[in-house]
Every structure is written in C-alpha cells, then in structure tokens.
Motif scaffolding. Structure first.
Motif, PDB file in Angstrom:
ATOM      1  N   ASP A  34       0.716  -1.244   0.085  1.00  6.74           N
ATOM      2  CA  ASP A  34      -0.074  -0.112   0.027  1.00  6.74           C
ATOM      3  C   ASP A  34       0.909   1.326  -0.083  1.00  6.74           C
ATOM      4  OD1 ASP A  34       0.950  -0.036   2.643  1.00  6.74           O
ATOM      5  OD2 ASP A  34      -1.031   0.444   3.627  1.00  6.74           O
ATOM      6  N   ARG A  35       0.240   2.425  -0.195  1.00  6.73           N
ATOM      7  CA  ARG A  35       0.816   3.538  -0.203  1.00  6.73           C
ATOM      8  C   ARG A  35       1.675   4.028   1.046  1.00  6.73           C
ATOM      9  NH1 ARG A  35       0.335   8.069  -3.646  1.00  6.73           N
ATOM     10  NH2 ARG A  35       0.499  10.114  -2.588  1.00  6.73           N
ATOM     11  N   SER A  36       0.951   3.882   2.147  1.00  8.39           N
ATOM     12  CA  SER A  36       1.855   4.249   3.431  1.00  8.39           C
ATOM     13  C   SER A  36       3.083   3.371   3.546  1.00  8.39           C
ATOM     14  CB  SER A  36       0.961   4.130   4.720  1.00  8.39           C
ATOM     15  OG  SER A  36       0.351   2.802   4.830  1.00  8.39           O
ATOM     16  N   THR A  37       3.082   2.146   3.217  1.00  6.75           N
ATOM     17  CA  THR A  37       4.338   1.469   3.214  1.00  6.75           C
ATOM     18  C   THR A  37       5.263   1.939   2.616  1.00  6.75           C
ATOM     19  OG1 THR A  37       3.062  -0.644   3.952  1.00  6.75           O
ATOM     20  CG2 THR A  37       5.098  -0.777   3.196  1.00  6.75           C
ATOM     21  N   LEU A  38       5.256   2.167   1.196  1.00  8.44           N
ATOM     22  CA  LEU A  38       6.073   3.020   0.189  1.00  8.44           C
ATOM     23  C   LEU A  38       6.494   4.320   0.811  1.00  8.44           C
ATOM     24  CD1 LEU A  38       4.696   1.918  -2.944  1.00  8.44           C
ATOM     25  CD2 LEU A  38       6.508   1.023  -1.949  1.00  8.44           C
ATOM     26  N   GLN A  39       5.420   5.190   1.205  1.00  9.74           N
ATOM     27  CA  GLN A  39       5.809   6.353   1.843  1.00  9.74           C
ATOM     28  C   GLN A  39       6.732   6.478   3.213  1.00  9.74           C
ATOM     29  OE1 GLN A  39       1.591   7.574   2.326  1.00  9.74           O
ATOM     30  NE2 GLN A  39       1.953   9.489   0.852  1.00  9.74           N
ATOM     31  N   ALA A  40       6.664   5.426   3.772  1.00 12.48           N
ATOM     32  CA  ALA A  40       7.406   5.228   4.973  1.00 12.48           C
ATOM     33  C   ALA A  40       9.004   5.000   4.589  1.00 12.48           C
ATOM     34  CB  ALA A  40       7.169   3.814   5.732  1.00 12.48           C
ATOM     35  N   LEU A  41       9.149   4.559   3.374  1.00 11.36           N
ATOM     36  CA  LEU A  41      10.549   4.145   2.862  1.00 11.36           C
ATOM     37  C   LEU A  41      11.128   5.980   2.523  1.00 11.36           C
ATOM     38  CD1 LEU A  41      10.462   1.475   0.453  1.00 11.36           C
ATOM     39  CD2 LEU A  41      11.609   1.430   2.794  1.00 11.36           C
ATOM     40  N   LEU A  42      10.153   6.519   1.802  1.00 14.02           N
ATOM     41  CA  LEU A  42      10.446   8.207   1.304  1.00 14.02           C
ATOM     42  C   LEU A  42      10.879   8.778   2.559  1.00 14.02           C
ATOM     43  CD1 LEU A  42       7.707   8.112  -1.446  1.00 14.02           C
ATOM     44  CD2 LEU A  42      10.369   7.851  -1.743  1.00 14.02           C
ATOM     45  N   LEU A  43      10.018   8.717   3.606  1.00 13.19           N
ATOM     46  CA  LEU A  43      10.111   9.482   4.770  1.00 13.19           C
ATOM     47  C   LEU A  43      11.576   9.084   5.510  1.00 13.19           C
ATOM     48  CD1 LEU A  43       9.132  11.429   6.803  1.00 13.19           C
ATOM     49  CD2 LEU A  43       8.228   9.781   8.065  1.00 13.19           C
ATOM     50  N   ALA A  44      11.871   7.870   5.517  1.00 10.96           N
ATOM     51  CA  ALA A  44      13.174   7.449   6.140  1.00 10.96           C
ATOM     52  C   ALA A  44      14.336   7.928   5.176  1.00 10.96           C
ATOM     53  CB  ALA A  44      13.170   5.857   6.296  1.00 10.96           C
ATOM     54  N   ALA A  45      14.130   7.936   3.991  1.00 10.28           N
ATOM     55  CA  ALA A  45      15.368   8.530   3.045  1.00 10.28           C
ATOM     56  C   ALA A  45      15.675  10.101   3.300  1.00 10.28           C
ATOM     57  CB  ALA A  45      14.812   8.368   1.406  1.00 10.28           C
ATOM     58  N   LYS A  46      14.250  10.755   3.656  1.00 12.34           N
ATOM     59  CA  LYS A  46      14.602  12.356   4.119  1.00 12.34           C
ATOM     60  C   LYS A  46      15.247  12.437   5.391  1.00 12.34           C
ATOM     61  CE  LYS A  46      10.473  14.094   1.747  1.00 12.34           C
ATOM     62  NZ  LYS A  46       9.396  14.927   1.892  1.00 12.34           N
ATOM     63  N   VAL A  47      15.047  11.305   6.459  1.00  9.88           N
ATOM     64  CA  VAL A  47      15.746  11.462   7.672  1.00  9.88           C
ATOM     65  C   VAL A  47      17.066  10.790   7.629  1.00  9.88           C
ATOM     66  CG1 VAL A  47      15.697  10.534  10.004  1.00  9.88           C
ATOM     67  CG2 VAL A  47      13.388  11.002   8.896  1.00  9.88           C
ATOM     68  N   ASP A  48      17.310   9.918   6.859  1.00  7.81           N
ATOM     69  CA  ASP A  48      18.736   9.554   6.899  1.00  7.81           C
ATOM     70  C   ASP A  48      19.340   9.662   5.455  1.00  7.81           C
ATOM     71  OD1 ASP A  48      21.003   7.899   6.577  1.00  7.81           O
ATOM     72  OD2 ASP A  48      20.252   6.255   7.650  1.00  7.81           O
ATOM     73  N   GLN A  49      20.174  10.535   5.270  1.00  4.60           N
ATOM     74  CA  GLN A  49      20.665  11.110   3.966  1.00  4.60           C
ATOM     75  C   GLN A  49      21.854  10.376   3.610  1.00  4.60           C
ATOM     76  OE1 GLN A  49      19.338  13.638   1.725  1.00  4.60           O
ATOM     77  NE2 GLN A  49      17.616  13.511   3.143  1.00  4.60           N
ATOM     78  N   GLN A  50      22.336   9.335   4.464  1.00  2.00           N
ATOM     79  CA  GLN A  50      23.734   8.773   4.164  1.00  2.00           C
ATOM     80  C   GLN A  50      23.461   7.368   3.808  1.00  2.00           C
ATOM     81  OE1 GLN A  50      26.581  10.738   4.478  1.00  2.00           O
ATOM     82  NE2 GLN A  50      25.165  12.410   4.935  1.00  2.00           N
ATOM     83  N   ALA A  51      22.179   6.650   3.997  1.00  2.00           N
ATOM     84  CA  ALA A  51      22.090   5.347   3.871  1.00  2.00           C
ATOM     85  C   ALA A  51      22.151   5.263   2.145  1.00  2.00           C
ATOM     86  CB  ALA A  51      20.855   4.846   4.390  1.00  2.00           C
ATOM     87  N   ALA A  52      22.802   4.353   1.544  1.00  2.00           N
ATOM     88  CA  ALA A  52      22.607   3.905   0.349  1.00  2.00           C
ATOM     89  C   ALA A  52      21.407   3.154  -0.110  1.00  2.00           C
ATOM     90  CB  ALA A  52      23.896   3.139  -0.014  1.00  2.00           C
ATOM     91  N   VAL A  53      20.906   2.196   0.754  1.00  2.00           N
ATOM     92  CA  VAL A  53      19.794   1.396   0.639  1.00  2.00           C
ATOM     93  C   VAL A  53      18.906   1.599   2.091  1.00  2.00           C
ATOM     94  CG1 VAL A  53      18.766  -0.903   0.565  1.00  2.00           C
ATOM     95  CG2 VAL A  53      21.141  -0.146  -0.605  1.00  2.00           C
ATOM     96  N   ILE A  54      17.594   1.772   1.727  1.00  2.00           N
ATOM     97  CA  ILE A  54      16.441   1.830   2.705  1.00  2.00           C
ATOM     98  C   ILE A  54      15.589   0.863   2.524  1.00  2.00           C
ATOM     99  CG2 ILE A  54      14.914   3.181   3.999  1.00  2.00           C
ATOM    100  CD1 ILE A  54      16.577   5.469   3.147  1.00  2.00           C
ATOM    101  N   ALA A  55      15.494  -0.165   3.482  1.00  2.00           N
ATOM    102  CA  ALA A  55      14.537  -1.425   3.062  1.00  2.00           C
ATOM    103  C   ALA A  55      13.888  -1.742   4.639  1.00  2.00           C
ATOM    104  CB  ALA A  55      15.475  -2.392   2.554  1.00  2.00           C
ATOM    105  N   TYR A  56      13.085  -2.606   4.273  1.00  2.00           N
ATOM    106  CA  TYR A  56      12.302  -3.235   5.521  1.00  2.00           C
ATOM    107  C   TYR A  56      12.905  -4.578   6.031  1.00  2.00           C
ATOM    108  CZ  TYR A  56       8.296   0.164   4.988  1.00  2.00           C
ATOM    109  OH  TYR A  56       7.792   1.127   4.941  1.00  2.00           O
TER     110      TYR A  56
END
Length: 191
Positions: free
Chosen positions: A99-121
């Motif tokens: 769903d949309r909210s699960t994908l949005q959480a990845l985008l939010l985490a990307a804003k918070v953590d600018q250093q991670a090369a990969v953001i995943a569950y």
C-alpha cells in the motif's frame, strides 16, 4: 525519486505470469505501477527483452533488464544506467498487499537518513527485504561490481552497503505471492 517495478521474472512457481494476476479488480502489473507512479517523478517497469511485445507490459514505460545479469539486479542496474542521478523506489510486482503508506515510510526514512545507500524493510526472518526498498546512487558501484557474479542477489548487494533497516508497521504488506496457494490466500484475505 524514480520508481521501478520489477516485472521481468519467469513466474515458474506460480505457473503463470504474476504480473497478470488479478487482485484488485485489475492486473497486478498496472495496480502496482499506479501505486509507484503516484509517489515518484518517473516510473518504469523492468522487463526481459522477450516480454516487450506482451500487451499488458507494452502499455507502460519499460526498461530492459541488462543482458548477462540474472534476477532483480538486472532491472535495477538498467534503471541506474538510464538515470544515474536518481534514487530508485523499488517494488516487485508480486506484492499484492502493498500500500501507499508502506512505500511512503521508505521515502520518509530517506529524508531522515541522507547517508544510507539503501533503505529497506526487515523481512519476517529479520533479514533485508530488498523487493520493497529504496536505492540511492551511492549503491551503483557495488551493484555494478556484483551484478555479473554468482552473488548478485539484491539482499547480498544491500548487505555490503550502508543500509537503514525499517520495521514495517503492517508486515503483511511485504508478503509475496509466488505460488498458487499464496495467491489464493491473498485473494481470500482481500475478499
């Protein structure tokens, strides 16, 4: 931010094309594509060359998997070559509960953590679930290096990078439908 829907698999365990499965009143390929497209500035479907002429795939913007590379890495590598400056929100087409909210959480985490090369569950077993993840340009060198080796799985590649691992608010959103039994269970749940 670009979106990449992985739809180039052979669907051997399912016995039919997983992208053509109907879960939400339409084929999963278009359902998942629309979900990704709603969150990204550009969106593509990663496919094999022999899938180009298929009616339901040909209606969407496609990227051809890189020849000589097996699995989902072939699609991500094609995407990174097409737009090397982009971060890629990656989704496998066989996740009908996404769903949309699960994908949005990845985008939010990307804003918070600018250093991670990969953001995943984290998957149920605690390992990385790479089929719903975000890959930044910083992952490109490792992906290119590993793509043609026997260890070219996205999980293996992600484990070599700086990764931010998230816990899904609703872990069932990450379930894959790879077999007829798994598909039937998901259809039952959706009714």
């Amino acid at each position: 931010m670009a979106g990449l829907l992985l739809a180039g698999g052979y669907s051997r365990r399912m016995g039919r094309d997983k992208a053509g499965m109907i879960y939400h009143g339409r084929d999963q390929l278009h359902h998942a594509f629309d979900l990704l497209q709603s969150l990204t500035t550009a969106c593509y479907v990663a496919i094999r060359e022999d899938q180009l002429a298929e009616d339901h795939r040909s209606t969407l913007p496609c990227l051809l998997d890189i020849a000589g590379v097996a699995g989902p890495a072939a699609g991500l590598l094609a995407a990174q070559r097409r737009h090397p400056e982009a971060s890629w929100l990656l989704l496998a087409c066989d996740m009908p509960l996404m769903d949309r909210s699960t994908l949005q959480a990845l985008l939010l985490a990307a804003k918070v953590d600018q250093q991670a090369a990969v953001i995943a569950y984290a998957a149920a077993d605690g390992r990385i679930e790479p089929m719903c993840s975000l890959w930044r340009p910083a992952s490109k060198v490792c992906l290119q290096r590993e793509a043609t080796t026997s260890r070219n799985g996205l999980r293996h590649i992600a484990e070599q990078l700086r990764i931010r691992l998230l816990q899904a608010a609703e872990p069932e959103r990450l379930v894959n439908a790879n077999t007829p039994d798994e598909s039937a269970a998901i259809l039952s749940r959706l009714q």
